[in-house]
Design a protein around this motif. Structure first.
Motif, short mmCIF file in Angstrom:
data_model
loop_
_atom_site.label_atom_id
_atom_site.label_comp_id
_atom_site.label_asym_id
_atom_site.label_seq_id
_atom_site.Cartn_x
_atom_site.Cartn_y
_atom_site.Cartn_z
N LYS A 84 0.86 -1.19 0.00
CA LYS A 84 0.00 0.00 0.00
C LYS A 84 0.90 1.24 0.00
CE LYS A 84 -3.86 0.43 2.47
NZ LYS A 84 -4.74 0.65 3.65
N ASP A 129 0.37 5.53 -0.66
CA ASP A 129 -0.57 6.64 -0.88
C ASP A 129 -2.00 6.13 -0.99
OD1 ASP A 129 1.59 8.44 -0.83
OD2 ASP A 129 1.92 8.20 -3.00
N ASP A 130 -2.35 5.16 -0.15
CA ASP A 130 -3.67 4.54 -0.10
C ASP A 130 -4.05 3.79 -1.38
OD1 ASP A 130 -4.50 4.98 2.51
OD2 ASP A 130 -5.20 7.01 2.05
N VAL A 131 -3.06 3.47 -2.21
CA VAL A 131 -3.29 2.67 -3.42
C VAL A 131 -2.67 1.29 -3.18
CG1 VAL A 131 -2.85 2.48 -5.90
CG2 VAL A 131 -3.25 4.74 -4.87
N GLU A 159 5.00 1.60 -7.68
CA GLU A 159 3.91 1.84 -8.62
C GLU A 159 4.00 1.02 -9.90
OE1 GLU A 159 4.83 5.65 -6.36
OE2 GLU A 159 5.97 4.09 -7.37
#
Length: 104
Positions: free
Chosen positions: A29, A31-33, A75
């Protein structure tokens, strides 16, 4: 399909490993992604973590292979440094349904 965990089970800038129908995977997780990758280093084909659920560097900013220190962007899975520089971790297709992370 394999249910892995609730999105609330993974803290910010943390990771957790799981067994799935696609083999070992891990969830990160940032940045809340949520991101999900196969737990396999593209260089040697070994699992990435040295200790259970520890896939990130000390700052929680990059994924780190414990075998040779390769560093990957969270990412994209892109290797920024190490012997597999330029290669990518294998992203795992998933969905979030009722706050549960599910490998498709």
């Amino acid at each position: 399909m394999t249910d892995l965990c609730s999105i609330h089970d993974i803290e910010e800038a943390k990771s957790k490993g799981f067994d799935s129908h696609q083999g070992p995977v891990f969830v990160v997780k940032k940045d809340d992604v949520i991101f999900v990758y196969k737990n396999v280093c593209p260089h040697l084909g070994v699992n990435l973590e040295f200790q259970e659920d520890e896939f990130l560097d000390q700052d929680g900013a990059l994924i780190e292979c414990s075998t040779h220190g390769a560093l990957f962007e969270i990412e994209s899975g892109h290797c920024l440094a190490g012997p597999c520089q330029g290669e990518y971790l294998a992203a795992v297709e998933f969905k979030i349904e009722n706050d549960i992370v599910k490998v498709i």
